[in-house]
Design a protein around this motif. Sequence first.
Motif, mmCIF file in Angstrom:
data_model
loop_
_atom_site.group_PDB
_atom_site.id
_atom_site.type_symbol
_atom_site.label_atom_id
_atom_site.label_comp_id
_atom_site.label_asym_id
_atom_site.label_seq_id
_atom_site.Cartn_x
_atom_site.Cartn_y
_atom_site.Cartn_z
ATOM 1 N N ALA A 1 3.797 4.736 8.835
ATOM 2 C CA ALA A 1 3.137 5.707 7.950
ATOM 3 C C ALA A 1 2.365 6.739 8.763
ATOM 4 C CB ALA A 1 2.202 4.986 6.985
ATOM 5 N N GLN B 1 0.861 -1.165 0.000
ATOM 6 C CA GLN B 1 0.000 0.000 0.000
ATOM 7 C C GLN B 1 0.902 1.221 0.000
ATOM 8 O OE1 GLN B 1 -2.659 -1.294 3.414
ATOM 9 N NE2 GLN B 1 -3.919 0.246 2.490
ATOM 10 N N HIS B 2 0.461 2.287 -0.638
ATOM 11 C CA HIS B 2 1.262 3.492 -0.664
ATOM 12 C C HIS B 2 1.247 4.110 0.720
ATOM 13 C CE1 HIS B 2 2.797 7.346 -2.012
ATOM 14 N NE2 HIS B 2 3.197 6.712 -3.067
ATOM 15 N N ALA B 3 2.416 4.598 1.150
ATOM 16 C CA ALA B 3 2.558 5.062 2.520
ATOM 17 C C ALA B 3 1.638 6.219 2.841
ATOM 18 C CB ALA B 3 4.004 5.450 2.785
ATOM 19 N N SER B 4 1.257 7.022 1.840
ATOM 20 C CA SER B 4 0.401 8.167 2.141
ATOM 21 C C SER B 4 -1.079 7.822 1.979
ATOM 22 C CB SER B 4 0.760 9.345 1.238
ATOM 23 O OG SER B 4 0.537 8.994 -0.116
#
Lengths: 182, 223
Positions: free
Chosen positions: A82, A23-26
């Motif tokens: 995150a 998953q994208h960290a943001s």
Amino acid sequence: MQLTKLSILIAVIAVGSFSASAQHASDPKLVAKGAKLYSENCGRCHNPRPASDYTKKEWSVVMPHMREKAHMTGKESLAVEAFLASTLTADVRNEPQVLNENAPKKSGEALIAQFGCQGCHQVKGSGGKSGPSLDGIVEDKGREFILKKLKDPKFNNTSSAMPQFPMTEEDMKTIINYMSKE
Amino acid sequence: MKRLSTSVAVASALLMSAAPVAFAQENSELDIGRFAIAGYGDVSYIAQDDMNTNVVSRFVPIFLFQLSEKIHIESELEFSIDENGETEIEMEYADMHYFLNDNTTITAGKFLLPFGQFGPNLHPSWINKLPSMPGVYGHHGSSSLASLLPILSDTGINIRNSFNVGSGKLFTDFYVVSGPREEEADEHDEEPVEGEEVHAEEFPEVEFESAKGDNNDDRAFGF
């Protein structure tokens, strides 16, 4: 026999090491999950450490150490990292130094979800319990207190674990307006 | 038989790790660091008989090093002044974690034994609010209680699995470590008294001081 054992071992390690896309960290969902895990895991043995105790780079080294202590999976560890990182850098629209005037304004409910407030606080009866419930908090403490708390979480408690989130005053007031309607 | 049991146990631990899909940190926008220092210290006042010094202190730095996203190295040293005013230096743990996948970690080196929660998680003085260590754990720092199992850490290998099960969590540890020392026989034992029975093989005394290393081939297993 030895070759069979070695083959089995290699197969197990190969299957176990298979990697999937991250998953994208943001990703706001990852940040919100991290906030919840931060509340549930980081306060089990000791007071949750404020994000400002370490830099982002230091947190990336500390988290594997804590992953083992708290028996977290890799995904959970990344989610917590995150969340902590989101409070330290400009992963969100409302980073004061690079405010994007053209970005869409978010509702109070969206901002609370974005910053993972329910990781530590209860909102509408659901959420974490590390911090006080936010239901009725505006009527109880007053708008000025809440605004001051969002700007400087340690102003009334120097050992508070609440991070200082990178949000503008406009968004702080949006959150306060949302909570005052609860 | 012991080797077969060990092999089966290790294989089981690894098989448990093979079930879920792993997780990669590629595409992450997080800053990846290399090195961090943490730690703690404490100063204690103890009023007890047979103590030359009532104030004891400790400084415990923790060194963390991330070689890669898969490999993490850590170490904790303890510098302390005991009740006699003497300086002691101990290595609490020095180990390497290899994150095999999302759920499994292999740890090797000298590590805190996952025997209960106090040893691995609650023993630091800034977390432990008790005036001393619980009796089953080791004499450490300013503990004043006699201990039954004075080993917080030992050298070996640990395979740890962690799974989310519904709203709860299941985690397992399987470890093989050096285990306690045998106390070495005294070469200047007294000559047996005439008429006294002499036992050819006495039960060996067991010494629990892992800081002095291991002196036998026996291993300790934990799960």
